[in-house]
Design a protein around this motif. Sequence first.
Motif, PDB file in Angstrom:
ATOM      1  N   ASN A 201       0.838  -1.193   0.000  1.00  0.00           N
ATOM      2  CA  ASN A 201       0.000   0.000   0.000  1.00  0.00           C
ATOM      3  C   ASN A 201       0.878   1.250   0.000  1.00  0.00           C
ATOM      4  N   ARG A 203       0.429   5.421   0.080  1.00  0.00           N
ATOM      5  CA  ARG A 203      -0.550   6.504   0.254  1.00  0.00           C
ATOM      6  C   ARG A 203      -0.062   7.778  -0.421  1.00  0.00           C
ATOM      7  N   GLU A 205      -1.465   9.983  -3.584  1.00  0.00           N
ATOM      8  CA  GLU A 205      -2.553  10.110  -4.561  1.00  0.00           C
ATOM      9  C   GLU A 205      -2.044  10.172  -5.997  1.00  0.00           C
ATOM     10  N   LEU A 208      -1.312   6.658  -7.077  1.00  0.00           N
ATOM     11  CA  LEU A 208      -2.545   5.883  -7.255  1.00  0.00           C
ATOM     12  C   LEU A 208      -3.293   6.262  -8.530  1.00  0.00           C
ATOM     13  N   ALA A 211      -2.847   4.050 -11.657  1.00  0.00           N
ATOM     14  CA  ALA A 211      -3.360   2.669 -11.622  1.00  0.00           C
ATOM     15  C   ALA A 211      -3.532   2.115 -13.030  1.00  0.00           C
ATOM     16  N   HIS A 240      -4.764   0.681  -7.690  1.00  0.00           N
ATOM     17  CA  HIS A 240      -5.508   1.741  -7.001  1.00  0.00           C
ATOM     18  C   HIS A 240      -5.083   1.881  -5.542  1.00  0.00           C
ATOM     19  N   TRP A 241      -4.288   0.928  -5.040  1.00  0.00           N
ATOM     20  CA  TRP A 241      -3.841   1.025  -3.643  1.00  0.00           C
ATOM     21  C   TRP A 241      -2.318   1.090  -3.510  1.00  0.00           C
ATOM     22  N   GLY A 242      -1.602   0.881  -4.624  1.00  0.00           N
ATOM     23  CA  GLY A 242      -0.152   0.942  -4.542  1.00  0.00           C
ATOM     24  C   GLY A 242       0.546   0.117  -5.586  1.00  0.00           C
TER      25      GLY A 242
END
Length: 418
Positions: A201, A203, A205, A208, A211, A240-242
């Motif tokens: 993951n 964080r 943006e 992400l 993606a 979408h999460w990493g």
Amino acid sequence: MKPLRVIVVGGGAGGFFGAIAAAEANPHAKVTILEASREVLAKVRISGGGRCNVTQACFNPSELVQNYPRGGKALLGAFTRFQAKDTIAWFAAHGVPLKTEADGRMFPITDNSETIVNCLINTAKATGVEIRTGIFVASVTILKKQDSEHSTVFEILLKSGETLECDRLLVATGSNPVGYKIAQALGHTIEPPVPSLFTFNIRDEKVLKLAGVSVNSVRLRLSVSGKPQLEQTGPLLITHWGFSGPAVLKLSAWAARVLHSSNYQATLLINWLPDLKPEEVREKLLAVKNEWAKRAIALHRGVDLPHRLWQYIIFRAGITPEDRWAELSNKTLNQLVQELTQGQYQIKGKGVFKEEFVTCGGVTLKEVNFKTMESKLVPGLHFAGEILDIDGVTGGFNFQSAWTTGYLAGLAMCGKKT
């Protein structure tokens, strides 16, 4: 003479393979599978996106064991007795030919995991194996020696209150805590189970928003609490999460314990151009600067990377969309080389790899004889599959260890040598 009573706790890949091997080796044995859920072979059904990645086309045991972060050394001898080519032959002999894909993964030619599930269930039934589902094991104890034929008799107490007895017990419960509880109660040591094969993951943006972007080859280096840990090279996928993809999954497997101990907080260094030395990257960028001085850096990249990723990397280097190659200072050029060859990204947790949840940890390997998968502490007690402190990287390796350990345990329980 009373028939040999064999009970298998766990209706997964290792459990079924063990039960079938035992029943085929001794047709007079009474072999029973006890599965807690209503459906057997659940993991087989969902693996490989519903296609079932049965094994990997790697036929040298010494090479095969390199794909197991834990358990490779113990499996080396086991793979000389039953390995991927034997798995292929076994399924072919039971009416299920396999095919090999470009990355070495092997699937049934039907591309349907139900083919494997049905093969195992039908073969088990044909060999006389009794399959009981919805059966919860509460405890296992050892009874005193009952007769001269069998050295150990196990008593299995079910949650329903029913008790069963057997002369050979195979525990193949995967990462289910019930299996660990049984093993511990019988004197075995359990290496604490922690997740393996997971995504990272991130964080950020801006990351992400990339993606879907993938890179065929990157080099990843993991740093935990400022200390370099492990390295892995391979494809990477931004999600979408990493970060995901083979390189990330392999790194997560090898670093499973250190990442767990750091609560999945770590620094990931990414070399987006692993085939080039930093000086070569710098030379490429300078060549572009000289040839396309008036072009925007954002629109005219000098290296082979996806356009969206390039725009993000130059942003990290402090370059605006309007900046021209002619305006690129040495300081910014150095920053760009840094971002391309060892960009730092903060891991802030883990995701999962689809439904294929894998753990490391389980029964300590030094307490098991890998020729027979029999406990060194309790005669007649055997283990197979993920209950052992064995885990492989993605690509069919976890199933192969389950087939191998299940097969060896099944033969040994009925006194047959490999």
